[in-house]
Design an enzyme around this catalytic site. Sequence first.
Site, PDB file in Angstrom:
ATOM      1  N   ASP A  20       0.804  -1.202  -0.208  1.00 33.23           N
ATOM      2  CA  ASP A  20       0.114   0.056   0.090  1.00 33.23           C
ATOM      3  C   ASP A  20       0.603   1.183  -0.003  1.00 33.23           C
ATOM      4  O   ASP A  20       1.971   1.188   0.222  1.00 33.23           O
ATOM      5  CB  ASP A  20      -0.834   0.034   1.386  1.00 33.23           C
ATOM      6  CG  ASP A  20      -2.074  -0.986   1.304  1.00 33.23           C
ATOM      7  OD1 ASP A  20      -2.005  -2.005   0.232  1.00 33.23           O
ATOM      8  OD2 ASP A  20      -3.081  -0.984   1.986  1.00 33.23           O
ATOM      9  N   HIS A  26       3.629  -2.055   3.291  1.00 38.34           N
ATOM     10  CA  HIS A  26       3.651  -0.817   2.622  1.00 38.34           C
ATOM     11  C   HIS A  26       5.078  -0.511   1.901  1.00 38.34           C
ATOM     12  O   HIS A  26       5.877  -1.318   2.133  1.00 38.34           O
ATOM     13  CB  HIS A  26       3.518   0.033   3.593  1.00 38.34           C
ATOM     14  CG  HIS A  26       1.999   0.185   4.237  1.00 38.34           C
ATOM     15  ND1 HIS A  26       1.809  -0.869   5.270  1.00 38.34           N
ATOM     16  CD2 HIS A  26       1.031   0.969   4.283  1.00 38.34           C
ATOM     17  CE1 HIS A  26       0.351  -0.859   5.729  1.00 38.34           C
ATOM     18  NE2 HIS A  26      -0.073   0.227   4.831  1.00 38.34           N
TER      19      HIS A  26
HETATM   20 ZN   LIG Z   1      -2.897   3.122   3.299  1.00 31.82          ZN
END
Ligand SMILES: [Zn+2]
Length: 321
Positions: free
Chosen positions: A127, A279
């Site tokens: 992400d 992430h």
């Molecule tokens: Zn996010």
Amino acid sequence: MERSNETRIERAQQVKKKRRRLILTINLVLISAIAITTVLSMKIRQEQSSSAMPKLAAVNAKQPQSIDPADPHKQVTKKDQVGNKEPENRDPSDSHNEKSSGEDTKASQAASAAALQKAKVVYLTFDDGPNQYTDQILDILSKNDIHATFFMIGSQLRDEKSSVERLIHEGHYAGLHSMSHSYSKLYKSGGSDHFIQEFKQEQALLYKLTGVKSSLIRAPYGSAPQIGYNFRTAIYEAGFKMWDWTVDSKDWSYEGKPAKVIEQVKRQIHRKQEVILMHEKKQTVQALPQIIAYLQHQGYSFAVYKPDHHVVVNFGKDIRL
Ligand SMILES: [Zn+2]
């Protein structure tokens, strides 16, 4: 004499009758036995063939479970976090066959069904890119010959266009993660209008930049608890699918500590189908090779999101998404 003759004839007739009855009874028993055997074998065959189509149907009916909705962002205020209960963590035992073909023979269907039940599949998801780490992540994935699913922030797409193009070109899935990633913009009103509008905007922008129409979204901070039934209905009606995750690496919180990221993933991995939240961060890049090696060692195969083989992975267990 006559009398005894008659008696003999009567006896003979009685014996004949008894024999006939006996033959009739034997025939009846045989016929019923054959009938019962036929019915039983048909039933067994039916049962075998229905259990030979095991999890695929279940994929749509059952929902993977959530783990931790707290998507990693410091923008979340204390007030926001108050209602942020962690959804219960359960085994989804979903599996799904990326390589099913309609022309399989019965035998190979049964074989692939057996393989399916054994198969362990993991989806790596990244992400908050694209950013300066995207290419490094792509290098690691490429080196290991695996594909992943990226949920990118719309406002960063233009600046990192070449990484986005590379990502798509190399077979990864470009998912949507809103334009702003702003909690207050996306959720404060309680309604879904702005949320939908941001995702449509990002969808159009990605299409304009790359020619790819993406339909899979990940709600910033996860879909629970801020996204309720009506909100999900709006997402569904807008034509999107929505993924949360089953494993939260918490990588965003371990700056400078890649070993902690690896430890988190190891601790949570146990299902037949896992969707790991990561992430595009430095510590994630550092941890990634070991995470991949661990998952390989655990017998997982790596899958990338495919719209044609959608699997349901949202905290609300909403099969529409
Ligand atoms: Zn996010």
